[in-house]
Scaffold this motif. Structure first.
Motif, PDB file in Angstrom:
ATOM      1  N   ALA A  90       6.474  -5.206   3.992  1.00 10.87           N
ATOM      2  CA  ALA A  90       6.372  -5.087   2.534  1.00 10.87           C
ATOM      3  C   ALA A  90       7.691  -4.624   1.916  1.00 10.87           C
ATOM      4  N   PHE A  91       8.493  -3.865   2.671  1.00  7.03           N
ATOM      5  CA  PHE A  91       9.735  -3.310   2.142  1.00  7.03           C
ATOM      6  C   PHE A  91      10.955  -4.185   2.436  1.00  7.03           C
ATOM      7  N   GLU A 200       4.582  -7.949  -1.776  1.00  2.00           N
ATOM      8  CA  GLU A 200       4.571  -6.580  -1.229  1.00  2.00           C
ATOM      9  C   GLU A 200       3.149  -6.042  -1.161  1.00  2.00           C
TER      10      GLU A 200
END
Length: 448
Positions: A90-91, A200
């Protein structure tokens, strides 16, 4: 039967392939924002097959050092790794690193490899773990495995991934070089709608699903009500322990399997010896074939087979195919028919429907009945029937091999991965290298 144990087995199975299935359905949102573009699916196919080093290691350890590998510990490690990798995705999925002068999505590719290793290794660890529970729970596990494809697809549907509209675009064309006279031409262009929430958030959802799988596995190991659902007899790698309890379980076995005589003498050294080596070979060939078709071969051409009939036909076929998998497992729970003849008939039926789907992909962008509503209905029904029949076959083979012991389920997982590998090796050059299939323009393709 314990409803809690059924639920936990389903949630445990859901973690088997949820990460990679989720990544695939999110591709339309990811691809426009990374330098690899639509070459990414090809890279993912290669990474997933490279990740087969995980199941290969587990299978070799089981073959040459039986009992040396702590199966429970391996499952804890891979579920934990899948949870962390999904969370980090997600990052870092948009982060790039310059490699050989070009920006590359190194973090995305590395994390994808770890997720692939987790999901591939689950095939040879999750299934054998289910030996600790009664046979009925194996079908529930397969339902969860089917949900691992359905749930990300439904969330992506809510997210609005891949929703497209054809809009008019105006272009100006000069007639001559010496005059400023020009003509306006009107053309249709595909425009993808913005997603309802970001990639994300979707990766956080995948991480949460892996966390749910981890909690379910913990409870399967330590919850008292689950312990009461263990079969009376325990399995070693190949031989049932000869205890009084085990004899009682063996006496009940014909009640669960009406196709196997109660006092059948051993026909081979495989598992309990209930099947000859020719029958074992037959079962494993069908297992590899069914997984090659359902996991790689047909999914790799799904867009080519469906998109000519419209965006709605494509999304409907993808969603209904994802629903058909757990539905087949649910049917197998009530009708666990273990006839090898029926297994062969269903495999031939599913393969025939798969051949029709492949033919439509080859004919893309102008397959049969392309301008007719009937064509879209037929291709959607074909995908449903294809997934339904072969998913049922895979569950029944799992149920059969479950009765043959722990070792048989390890080999079951290994053959599943082998079938997927052979399918990928076949389809990757055809689709990605030689570009044999043509998708056409979803807004401008005109067929006679």
């Amino acid at each position: 039967m314990s409803l809690l144990t059924h639920l936990l087995a389903c949630l445990f199975g859901m973690g088997s392939w949820v990460s990679i299935n989720g990544l695939w359905v999110e591709l339309p949102l990811i691809v426009p924002q990374i330098p690899e573009g639509w070459y990414l699916p090809s890279y993912l196919s290669v990474l997933i097959q490279m990740a087969n080093v995980g199941p290969l290691f587990v299978t070799l350890m089981h073959r040459f050092r039986p009992g040396a590998l702590n199966e429970t510990a391996v499952i804890y490690v891979i579920i934990g790794l899948g949870t962390v990798a999904s969370f980090l995705m997600a990052f870092f999925w948009k982060e790039t690193v310059v490699v050989a002068g070009l920006p590359r999505s190194v973090a995305l590719l590395v994390l994808t490899f770890f997720l692939s290793a987790v999901d591939c290794t689950s095939s040879v660890t999750f299934l054998p773990f289910m030996m600790r529970l009664k046979p009925q729970y194996l079908t529930t596990y397969y339902i969860g495995e089917g949900v691992s494809g359905l749930l990300p697809a439904l969330v992506a549907l809510i997210q609005g991934v891949g929703v497209m509209h054809c809009i008019n675009s105006t272009q100006s064309l000069n007639h001559t070089l010496n005059t400023s006279n020009s003509a306006l031409t009107y053309d249709l262009q595909a425009q993808y709608q913005p997603a309802n929430f970001s990639a994300e958030v979707f990766f956080f959802f995948l991480s949460a699903m892996m966390l749910v799988c981890l909690v379910a596995f913990l409870l399967l190991n330590y919850h008292p009500s689950v312990a009461r659902e263990h079969p009376n007899g325990r399995y070693t790698n190949r031989v049932k322990e000869k205890s009084q309890k085990n004899r009682k379980w063996a006496e009940q076995k014909p009640m669960m399997d009406p196709y196997r005589p109660a006092n059948q003498k051993q026909r081979s050294s495989f598992g309990t010896g209930s099947y000859s080596w020719m029958q074992v070979f037959y079962i494993f060939v069908i297992l590899a074939w069914a997984n090659a078709l359902t996991n790689v071969v047909l999914p790799s051409v799904q867009s080519y087979s469906c998109m000519p009939y419209g965006n709605n036909a494509y999304h409907l076929s993808a969603t209904m195919a994802a629903v058909s998998n757990p539905l087949a497992c649910f049917i197998a729970m009530f009708f666990p028919i273990r006839s090898l003849l029926l297994m062969g008939a269903l495999t031939v039926t599913g393969s025939g429907v798969g051949a029709y789907i492949m033919a439509m992909a080859v004919l893309s962008p102008c397959p049969l009945l392309v301008n007719e509503t009937t064509g879209g209905v037929i291709i959607v029904l074909a995908w449903i029937l294809f997934v339904l029949t072969l998913s049922y076959v895979k569950v029944i083979i799992g149920v059969i091999l479950r009765d043959e012991g722990h070792s048989a389920l390890v080999w079951c997982g290994a053959v599943v991965q082998l079938g997927s590998l052979l399918g990928a090796v076949t389809m990757f050059p055809v689709v990605s290298v030689y570009s044999y299939f043509s998708s056409g323009d979803p807004c401008n393709t005109k067929c006679p």
